[in-house]
Scaffold this motif. Structure first.
Motif, PDB file in Angstrom:
ATOM      1  N   CYS A  89      -4.575  -6.571 -11.744  1.00 22.42           N
ATOM      2  CA  CYS A  89      -4.511  -5.106 -11.770  1.00 22.42           C
ATOM      3  C   CYS A  89      -3.221  -4.628 -12.420  1.00 22.42           C
ATOM      4  CB  CYS A  89      -4.620  -4.566 -10.344  1.00 22.42           C
ATOM      5  SG  CYS A  89      -4.539  -2.767 -10.218  1.00 22.42           S
ATOM      6  N   PHE A  90      -2.108  -5.254 -12.051  1.00 21.72           N
ATOM      7  CA  PHE A  90      -0.815  -4.872 -12.626  1.00 21.72           C
ATOM      8  C   PHE A  90      -0.804  -5.094 -14.137  1.00 21.72           C
ATOM      9  CE2 PHE A  90       3.428  -6.287 -13.996  1.00 21.72           C
ATOM     10  CZ  PHE A  90       4.152  -5.123 -13.758  1.00 21.72           C
ATOM     11  N   LEU A  91      -1.257  -6.270 -14.571  1.00 17.58           N
ATOM     12  CA  LEU A  91      -1.279  -6.567 -16.000  1.00 17.58           C
ATOM     13  C   LEU A  91      -2.241  -5.644 -16.743  1.00 17.58           C
ATOM     14  CD1 LEU A  91      -1.244 -10.478 -15.891  1.00 17.58           C
ATOM     15  CD2 LEU A  91       0.663  -8.934 -16.402  1.00 17.58           C
ATOM     16  N   GLY A  92      -3.388  -5.350 -16.100  1.00 17.15           N
ATOM     17  CA  GLY A  92      -4.346  -4.438 -16.728  1.00 17.15           C
ATOM     18  C   GLY A  92      -3.800  -3.039 -16.878  1.00 17.15           C
ATOM     19  N   LEU A  93      -3.065  -2.581 -15.869  1.00 22.20           N
ATOM     20  CA  LEU A  93      -2.471  -1.249 -15.946  1.00 22.20           C
ATOM     21  C   LEU A  93      -1.374  -1.191 -16.997  1.00 22.20           C
ATOM     22  CD1 LEU A  93      -2.324  -0.321 -12.158  1.00 22.20           C
ATOM     23  CD2 LEU A  93      -3.650   0.844 -13.922  1.00 22.20           C
ATOM     24  N   VAL A  94      -0.588  -2.273 -17.094  1.00 21.51           N
ATOM     25  CA  VAL A  94       0.438  -2.327 -18.144  1.00 21.51           C
ATOM     26  C   VAL A  94      -0.216  -2.232 -19.514  1.00 21.51           C
ATOM     27  CG1 VAL A  94       2.170  -3.790 -19.245  1.00 21.51           C
ATOM     28  CG2 VAL A  94       2.095  -3.615 -16.756  1.00 21.51           C
ATOM     29  N   LEU A  95      -1.311  -2.965 -19.709  1.00 25.38           N
ATOM     30  CA  LEU A  95      -2.032  -2.923 -20.974  1.00 25.38           C
ATOM     31  C   LEU A  95      -2.622  -1.542 -21.225  1.00 25.38           C
ATOM     32  CD1 LEU A  95      -3.241  -4.337 -23.452  1.00 25.38           C
ATOM     33  CD2 LEU A  95      -5.164  -5.040 -22.021  1.00 25.38           C
ATOM     34  N   SER A  96      -3.197  -0.945 -20.193  1.00 27.73           N
ATOM     35  CA  SER A  96      -3.818   0.366 -20.349  1.00 27.73           C
ATOM     36  C   SER A  96      -2.794   1.436 -20.695  1.00 27.73           C
ATOM     37  CB  SER A  96      -4.546   0.750 -19.059  1.00 27.73           C
ATOM     38  OG  SER A  96      -5.624  -0.119 -18.809  1.00 27.73           O
ATOM     39  N   VAL A  97      -1.652   1.408 -20.000  1.00 27.71           N
ATOM     40  CA  VAL A  97      -0.597   2.380 -20.289  1.00 27.71           C
ATOM     41  C   VAL A  97      -0.079   2.192 -21.713  1.00 27.71           C
ATOM     42  CG1 VAL A  97       1.757   3.059 -19.698  1.00 27.71           C
ATOM     43  CG2 VAL A  97       0.089   2.675 -17.888  1.00 27.71           C
ATOM     44  N   SER A  98       0.099   0.942 -22.118  1.00 25.11           N
ATOM     45  CA  SER A  98       0.585   0.663 -23.473  1.00 25.11           C
ATOM     46  C   SER A  98      -0.390   1.175 -24.527  1.00 25.11           C
ATOM     47  CB  SER A  98       0.805  -0.840 -23.651  1.00 25.11           C
ATOM     48  OG  SER A  98       1.736  -1.336 -22.710  1.00 25.11           O
TER      49      SER A  98
ATOM     50  N   SER B  43      -8.530  -3.786  -5.286  1.00 28.03           N
ATOM     51  CA  SER B  43      -7.262  -4.383  -4.886  1.00 28.03           C
ATOM     52  C   SER B  43      -6.688  -3.679  -3.668  1.00 28.03           C
ATOM     53  CB  SER B  43      -6.261  -4.319  -6.045  1.00 28.03           C
ATOM     54  OG  SER B  43      -4.999  -4.805  -5.648  1.00 28.03           O
ATOM     55  N   GLY B  44      -6.825  -2.351  -3.627  1.00 24.54           N
ATOM     56  CA  GLY B  44      -6.346  -1.610  -2.465  1.00 24.54           C
ATOM     57  C   GLY B  44      -7.086  -1.987  -1.197  1.00 24.54           C
ATOM     58  N   LEU B  45      -8.399  -2.105  -1.299  1.00 25.58           N
ATOM     59  CA  LEU B  45      -9.200  -2.492  -0.134  1.00 25.58           C
ATOM     60  C   LEU B  45      -8.868  -3.913   0.325  1.00 25.58           C
ATOM     61  CD1 LEU B  45     -12.685  -1.026  -1.153  1.00 25.58           C
ATOM     62  CD2 LEU B  45     -11.133  -0.140   0.590  1.00 25.58           C
ATOM     63  N   LEU B  46      -8.702  -4.825  -0.630  1.00 30.76           N
ATOM     64  CA  LEU B  46      -8.391  -6.201  -0.270  1.00 30.76           C
ATOM     65  C   LEU B  46      -6.985  -6.327   0.312  1.00 30.76           C
ATOM     66  CD1 LEU B  46      -9.791  -8.919  -0.281  1.00 30.76           C
ATOM     67  CD2 LEU B  46      -8.834  -9.352  -2.546  1.00 30.76           C
TER      68      LEU B  46
ATOM     69  N   MET C 211       0.942   0.997 -10.762  1.00 31.24           N
ATOM     70  CA  MET C 211       1.498  -0.259 -11.263  1.00 31.24           C
ATOM     71  C   MET C 211       2.531  -0.812 -10.281  1.00 31.24           C
ATOM     72  SD  MET C 211       2.058   0.675 -15.305  1.00 31.24           S
ATOM     73  CE  MET C 211       3.342  -0.556 -15.415  1.00 31.24           C
ATOM     74  N   PHE C 212       3.403   0.056  -9.797  1.00 27.71           N
ATOM     75  CA  PHE C 212       4.445  -0.385  -8.861  1.00 27.71           C
ATOM     76  C   PHE C 212       3.835  -0.932  -7.580  1.00 27.71           C
ATOM     77  CE2 PHE C 212       7.041   0.760  -5.145  1.00 27.71           C
ATOM     78  CZ  PHE C 212       8.148  -0.058  -5.375  1.00 27.71           C
ATOM     79  N   PHE C 213       2.860  -0.210  -7.034  1.00 28.78           N
ATOM     80  CA  PHE C 213       2.238  -0.657  -5.792  1.00 28.78           C
ATOM     81  C   PHE C 213       1.436  -1.941  -5.991  1.00 28.78           C
ATOM     82  CE2 PHE C 213       2.561   3.977  -4.559  1.00 28.78           C
ATOM     83  CZ  PHE C 213       3.573   3.749  -3.635  1.00 28.78           C
ATOM     84  N   SER C 214       0.844  -2.114  -7.164  1.00 24.96           N
ATOM     85  CA  SER C 214       0.128  -3.358  -7.455  1.00 24.96           C
ATOM     86  C   SER C 214       1.085  -4.537  -7.487  1.00 24.96           C
ATOM     87  CB  SER C 214      -0.615  -3.251  -8.791  1.00 24.96           C
ATOM     88  OG  SER C 214      -1.631  -2.278  -8.729  1.00 24.96           O
ATOM     89  N   LEU C 215       2.278  -4.311  -8.023  1.00 30.73           N
ATOM     90  CA  LEU C 215       3.292  -5.358  -8.038  1.00 30.73           C
ATOM     91  C   LEU C 215       3.736  -5.705  -6.619  1.00 30.73           C
ATOM     92  CD1 LEU C 215       5.079  -7.196  -9.749  1.00 30.73           C
ATOM     93  CD2 LEU C 215       6.761  -5.338  -9.873  1.00 30.73           C
ATOM     94  N   VAL C 216       3.910  -4.667  -5.786  1.00 33.64           N
ATOM     95  CA  VAL C 216       4.276  -4.897  -4.386  1.00 33.64           C
ATOM     96  C   VAL C 216       3.181  -5.686  -3.673  1.00 33.64           C
ATOM     97  CG1 VAL C 216       4.731  -3.771  -2.161  1.00 33.64           C
ATOM     98  CG2 VAL C 216       5.746  -2.858  -4.259  1.00 33.64           C
ATOM     99  N   GLU C 217       1.926  -5.326  -3.924  1.00 30.52           N
ATOM    100  CA  GLU C 217       0.807  -6.053  -3.332  1.00 30.52           C
ATOM    101  C   GLU C 217       0.821  -7.524  -3.738  1.00 30.52           C
ATOM    102  OE1 GLU C 217      -2.498  -2.411  -3.098  1.00 30.52           O
ATOM    103  OE2 GLU C 217      -2.593  -3.928  -4.673  1.00 30.52           O
TER     104      GLU C 217
END
Length: 213
Positions: free
Chosen positions: A113-122, A72-75, A173-179
């Motif tokens: 990515c954002f949803l996956g990170l939310v799930l992973s953190v949870s 996601s960062g590269l894209l 997570m925050f940066f993924s949301l911004v992306e």
């Protein structure tokens, strides 16, 4: 004429300020993409390389935080570059279509990515970080990850695994949301530049009135 101008303002992109806003969005995407890529690399290099257990099973945290975040960062960097090019070449259809495709893919990937990170953190918080110490050879894992210390059964310092991972995942997570938000914005602008939809038609009329030739 006033209605067209008002419509352009509602769409959020006009000939006067639109290109500048698109360029700013591209610059922010490049910066955020670099930061997210670096965060993913740090998570992998300092934390998640220990996640794989002797059976080579990989936890969900590893996949979501490392692979998806890095891609996601590269894209996002590619989307930002394309947005800058589009802002400087408003009359180039190839750049418009490239921006449309790349920004749409990046919006979907960043959202995943954002949803996956939310799930992973949870999951990590819910199970006390047990998945993060699956590389330990101990058959009985403690209830609290931070209570484990370096030993023959767990050859890495697990006291920092839990806190470090969460500390890196939250900004990611925050940066993924911004992306995601910026990519959706670039995708909408690409539609407008191609004259697709009501906003695109308004933009095309503005352009014809400004440059009748």
């Amino acid at each position: 004429m006033a209605a067209e101008k008002s419509g352009g303002q509602v769409c959020g992109f006009d000939l006067e300020k639109g290109p500048r806003k698109l360029m700013k969005a591209g610059i922010v995407l490049i910066l955020v993409g670099h930061v997210n890529f670096i965060l993913g690399a740090i998570v992998h290099g300092t934390v998640l390389r220990h996640v794989a257990n002797p059976e080579k099973r990989v936890s969900p945290e590893y996949c979501t935080a490392n692979i998806i975040s890095v891609v996601s960062g590269l894209l996002s960097i590619s989307t930002g570059i394309c947005a800058i090019l589009a802002s400087r070449n408003l009359g180039c259809p190839r750049i418009h279509w490239s921006l449309l495709v790349i920004s749409l893919l990046n919006a979907l990937l960043s959202a995943a990515c954002f949803l996956g990170l939310v799930l992973s953190v949870s999951l990590t918080i819910a199970n006390g970080g047990k998945n993060l110490i699956s590389g330990c050879n101990s058959t009985v894992l403690p209830a609290d990850t931070r209570s484990v210390i370096m030993s023959n059964e767990c050859p890495f310092d697990t006291t920092r695994i839990y806190d470090t991972t969460l500390a890196l995942w939250f900004p990611s997570m925050f940066f993924s949301l911004v992306e995601t938000v910026l990519s959706v914005r670039c995708c909408v602008v690409a539609f407008i530049l191609r004259g697709i939809g009501p906003c695109g038609e308004t933009y095309q009329r503005q352009r014809v009135c400004t440059h009748p030739g």
